[in-house]
Motif scaffolding. Structure first.
Motif, short mmCIF file in Angstrom:
data_model
loop_
_atom_site.label_atom_id
_atom_site.label_comp_id
_atom_site.label_asym_id
_atom_site.label_seq_id
_atom_site.Cartn_x
_atom_site.Cartn_y
_atom_site.Cartn_z
N GLY A 121 0.83 -1.43 0.01
CA GLY A 121 0.11 0.00 0.01
C GLY A 121 0.91 1.30 0.00
O GLY A 121 0.37 2.17 -0.68
N LEU A 122 2.05 1.26 0.63
CA LEU A 122 2.99 2.36 0.63
C LEU A 122 3.63 2.67 -0.84
O LEU A 122 3.63 3.86 -1.19
N PHE A 123 3.68 1.62 -1.62
CA PHE A 123 4.23 1.75 -2.72
C PHE A 123 3.12 1.97 -3.84
O PHE A 123 3.05 2.09 -5.08
N GLY A 124 1.73 2.15 -3.10
CA GLY A 124 0.84 2.48 -4.38
C GLY A 124 0.13 1.37 -4.87
O GLY A 124 -0.64 1.61 -5.97
N VAL A 125 0.16 -0.01 -4.48
CA VAL A 125 -0.27 -1.15 -5.27
C VAL A 125 -1.73 -0.91 -4.85
O VAL A 125 -2.34 -1.30 -3.73
N GLU A 126 -2.45 -1.00 -6.00
CA GLU A 126 -3.96 -0.90 -5.79
C GLU A 126 -4.58 -2.18 -5.14
O GLU A 126 -4.21 -3.33 -5.40
N TYR A 127 -5.47 -1.95 -4.21
CA TYR A 127 -6.17 -3.00 -3.37
C TYR A 127 -5.30 -3.89 -2.66
O TYR A 127 -5.86 -4.73 -2.11
N ALA A 128 -4.09 -3.54 -2.49
CA ALA A 128 -3.14 -4.39 -1.78
C ALA A 128 -3.57 -4.37 -0.07
O ALA A 128 -3.72 -5.22 0.36
N VAL A 129 -3.98 -2.95 0.37
CA VAL A 129 -4.53 -3.06 1.69
C VAL A 129 -5.68 -3.92 1.96
O VAL A 129 -6.02 -4.44 2.80
N ALA A 130 -6.80 -3.78 0.89
CA ALA A 130 -8.00 -4.36 1.07
C ALA A 130 -7.79 -6.04 1.06
O ALA A 130 -8.52 -6.58 1.79
N ILE A 131 -6.87 -6.23 0.18
CA ILE A 131 -6.59 -7.83 0.05
C ILE A 131 -5.91 -8.43 1.26
O ILE A 131 -6.57 -9.50 1.69
N ALA A 132 -4.90 -7.66 1.62
CA ALA A 132 -4.31 -8.03 2.97
C ALA A 132 -5.26 -8.26 4.17
O ALA A 132 -5.27 -9.23 4.79
N ALA A 133 -5.91 -7.07 4.28
CA ALA A 133 -7.01 -7.10 5.38
C ALA A 133 -8.15 -7.99 5.14
O ALA A 133 -8.64 -8.72 6.46
N GLY A 134 -8.41 -8.25 4.03
CA GLY A 134 -9.46 -9.25 3.53
C GLY A 134 -8.92 -10.75 3.87
O GLY A 134 -9.70 -11.41 4.67
N PHE A 135 -7.72 -11.01 3.90
CA PHE A 135 -7.14 -12.30 4.16
C PHE A 135 -6.92 -12.52 5.51
O PHE A 135 -7.48 -13.44 6.26
N ALA A 136 -6.44 -11.44 6.21
CA ALA A 136 -6.31 -11.49 7.74
C ALA A 136 -7.83 -11.47 8.51
O ALA A 136 -7.90 -12.23 9.43
N PHE A 137 -8.98 -10.77 7.90
CA PHE A 137 -10.23 -10.86 8.28
C PHE A 137 -10.79 -12.11 8.38
O PHE A 137 -11.41 -12.73 9.27
N ILE A 138 -10.67 -12.97 7.19
CA ILE A 138 -10.97 -14.41 7.06
C ILE A 138 -10.38 -15.27 8.36
O ILE A 138 -11.23 -15.96 9.05
N ALA A 139 -9.00 -15.11 8.42
CA ALA A 139 -8.42 -15.78 9.56
C ALA A 139 -9.14 -15.46 11.12
O ALA A 139 -9.41 -16.24 11.62
N ALA A 140 -9.03 -14.20 11.15
CA ALA A 140 -9.66 -13.66 12.68
C ALA A 140 -10.91 -14.08 12.58
O ALA A 140 -11.68 -14.31 13.80
N PHE A 141 -11.99 -14.13 11.68
CA PHE A 141 -13.40 -14.21 11.63
C PHE A 141 -13.47 -15.95 11.97
O PHE A 141 -14.32 -16.32 12.83
N LEU A 142 -12.66 -16.78 11.35
CA LEU A 142 -12.73 -18.14 11.68
C LEU A 142 -12.34 -18.42 13.22
O LEU A 142 -13.15 -19.04 13.66
#
Length: 167
Positions: A121-142
């Protein structure tokens, strides 16, 4: 219960197996995972809503919290402290204790996933923040909802493969 290596306490000061650290209340990691899941879902929503800087800042803070849990251990994790201070006194004693090493390793896994999103995200990769947060969310939700800790399962696989040694 998905958190491995639980030990049955005879009394409130149950001894851990030889060489293992003192057990933790297995409800504490689930409580922490619930808070984490809500915050990670917030990151995803903020990111998709176009508030990338705010989403990135929140993911950075969560990454730091994961690092704290990985380095200091789940007993010193900020959400664990909240659990012990405000929630635990209102509950019956746990029926079993669990080894803190797998949940601590899970914090490391969470850190790795989120820091990748932070850096990209710092390097401006589009959707990197959302995708990383999404993967981590799935693990935390489980973990929070189904008591299934992906990081703990990875820990067990690495121990069984002899790529990690128990202290």
């Amino acid at each position: 219960m998905s958190h491995p290596e639980s030990v049955e306490p005879d009394v409130a000061t149950a001894a851990a197996p030889s060489g293992a650290p003192a057990g933790i209340d297995p409800r504490a990691p689930r409580f922490s995972a619930a808070i984490t899941a809500v915050l990670l879902l917030t990151v995803v929503v903020l990111s998709v809503a176009g508030l990338e800087v705010t989403a990135w800042a929140l993911l950075t803070a969560l990454s730091a919290i994961f690092l704290w849990g990985a380095v200091a251990g789940v007993k010193r994790h900020p959400f664990g402290v909240l659990y012990r201070t405000f929630v635990r006194p209102r509950l019956a004693p746990p029926t079993e204790l669990e080894d803190p090493r797998p949940p601590t390793f899970a914090q490391l896994v969470g850190f790795i996933v989120t820091i990748v999103g932070v850096v990209l995200g710092l390097f401006g990769v589009e959707y990197a923040v959302a995708i990383a947060a999404g993967f981590a969310f799935i693990a935390a939700f489980l973990n929070a909802v189904f008591d299934y800790c992906l990081g703990c399962q990875i820990y067990l696989l690495l121990v069984r493969a002899r790529l990690l040694q128990r202290a």
